[in-house]
Design a protein around this motif. Sequence first.
Motif: not given
Length: 244
Positions: A120-145
């Motif tokens: 469960v811990r590894q799953s939460e870490i991977l999920r949080a890491e995925g959300e972090k990467q998604s937020a970073i990509l979303r912010a980069e996309g909004e910045s470029k837009a």
Amino acid sequence: MITQDNLVVNIDTVIYYQVTDARAATYEVASYIQAIEQLTVTTLRNIIGGMDLERTLTSREEINAALRGVLDEATGKWGIRVNRVELKAIEPPTSIQDSMEKQMRADRDKRAAILQAEGVRQSEILRAEGEKQSAILRAEGESKAAALRAEGEAQAIRTVFESIHAGDPDQKLLSYQYLQMLPKIAEGDANKLWIVPSEIGDALKGLGGAMGNFGPLTGGGNGGGTPAATGKEPAPRREQPTID
């Protein structure tokens, strides 16, 4: 055998020996087989009596080595050589076996819970890491837009400015355009104050003067401003535009 913690255990032992001196084996001891059995039991009691149950169950090699050393020393003068000593089985009491099974079951459940929690811990870490990467990509996309929108607006402003500059408009045209934009400027409840450039006032005066040249038509000899009787229908009066 009785262990150090006063628990009775049953031990099954196998001893491999060899007669090296038949005369000694015959005359030094009445029955070397019985003598080996009795010596083995006595030695095991001494060894097991100094160990608790847990150590007894996990120290078979130690018990074998200690037992073989004692037997080699005692049976050498009997013309016997002990080649190998093995403990076939060590059986604790039934109640202890049940307790050990419960402990083993608890240990297995504990390990299973630990593994599940780790998963469960590894799953939460991977999920949080995925959300972090998604937020970073979303912010980069909004910045470029936003950058692209700003660049497009800047290009549009440059294009409009170049078009106006190429057309060389006069103050009257600019004043008219300003009047056209006044309704849009007045939209919204927050627009309480308008900023009017001083040049607009001069341009509006010129624009008003140009539009005021089209005054009302009046007839001669009629002081009241009534058209003279000429036999024709009077021309319609033109309203003078008012500039607020």
